[in-house]
Write an enzyme that holds these catalytic residues in place. Sequence first.
Site, PDB file in Angstrom:
ATOM      1  N   PHE A  19      29.722  37.086  40.500  1.00  0.00           N
ATOM      2  CA  PHE A  19      30.439  36.705  41.718  1.00  0.00           C
ATOM      3  C   PHE A  19      30.787  37.928  42.561  1.00  0.00           C
ATOM      4  O   PHE A  19      31.394  38.884  42.063  1.00  0.00           O
ATOM      5  CB  PHE A  19      31.718  35.958  41.318  1.00  0.00           C
ATOM      6  N   SER A  88      28.457  37.542  33.926  1.00  0.00           N
ATOM      7  CA  SER A  88      29.665  36.980  34.520  1.00  0.00           C
ATOM      8  C   SER A  88      29.350  35.615  35.140  1.00  0.00           C
ATOM      9  O   SER A  88      28.873  34.727  34.448  1.00  0.00           O
ATOM     10  CB  SER A  88      30.241  37.952  35.543  1.00  0.00           C
ATOM     11  N   MET A  89      29.576  35.427  36.438  1.00  0.00           N
ATOM     12  CA  MET A  89      29.284  34.142  37.065  1.00  0.00           C
ATOM     13  C   MET A  89      27.830  33.745  36.862  1.00  0.00           C
ATOM     14  O   MET A  89      27.491  32.551  36.822  1.00  0.00           O
ATOM     15  CB  MET A  89      29.611  34.182  38.559  1.00  0.00           C
ATOM     16  N   ASP A 200      37.885  42.706  27.853  1.00  0.00           N
ATOM     17  CA  ASP A 200      37.571  42.118  29.158  1.00  0.00           C
ATOM     18  C   ASP A 200      38.838  41.543  29.789  1.00  0.00           C
ATOM     19  O   ASP A 200      39.464  40.642  29.236  1.00  0.00           O
ATOM     20  CB  ASP A 200      36.520  41.017  28.974  1.00  0.00           C
ATOM     21  N   HIS A 231      34.971  44.488  31.895  1.00  0.00           N
ATOM     22  CA  HIS A 231      34.164  43.310  32.232  1.00  0.00           C
ATOM     23  C   HIS A 231      32.714  43.683  32.542  1.00  0.00           C
ATOM     24  O   HIS A 231      31.799  42.913  32.256  1.00  0.00           O
ATOM     25  CB  HIS A 231      34.785  42.597  33.435  1.00  0.00           C
TER      26      HIS A 231
END
Length: 259
Positions: A19, A88-89, A200, A231
Amino acid sequence: MEINYRNNSKNLILMVHGFSGYPGNLEYLAEKLNEALSYDILVPQLPGHTDKLEDLKQSNHKRWIEKIDSIVEKKKDNYENIYMIGFSMGTLIATIVANRYKEVEKMILIAPPFAFPLKKEILLFLAPGLKLFKKYHYKEVEGNKLNKNLYDEEMRKKYPVKFEKEPLESVIEFNKLRKEGRKSYKNNKTPFLVIQSTGDRVAAYNENQEFLRKNIGSTFGRFVSVDDSGHMIPLDYDRDKVVAETIKFIEEDLSWIKI
């Protein structure tokens, strides 16, 4: 901007960034996989994920999914195996798309954000209402803003963040995508590897591990934890472990699963 390695291979690795991120966040991993495997590798740029906040604001989760879905649809007949890697996203998108295509052999989910602590879950739930009642300020980053979720100092300088804060409209779209991704994961039939950092601070380790392990279903899943990264695992101190675990999983014979 995209990253594209062409090796005339019968195997394709399709990687999906996160994202408000960009393909460069997966540059190190793509380069190392190219050196080790010589597969075709593609890291596309998701719609709206430019250097302008307005572009992100005008985009939506359906377009993000459609971008990756269209690539698999176009490429699936040209390759014997397709491997999807989401960061991630991008793990949400990978899970959704992989569930639609039997041609996706395996997927690797790096720093998946399927679940958050209760306080953040409440804020995401209330986000559409906040849009109506609260003035939301967001702005582009001035200068080289270091990424606080990336601990390696050299990598911080090389891969700065693009935005100080993402548009609320985009956060709402992210949460719509997350809901769809959670549903797809519960019905997932694609063997997968999860790599997540215990430190994270974005995709909370405990909450995501609980969700992913509880809803694993009947497919094969492996979980790998790292301890020295934030992250941004593909660029951080554990990046070479991410490379090694990804290669091992891609090359592993899982044919017994289909027996």
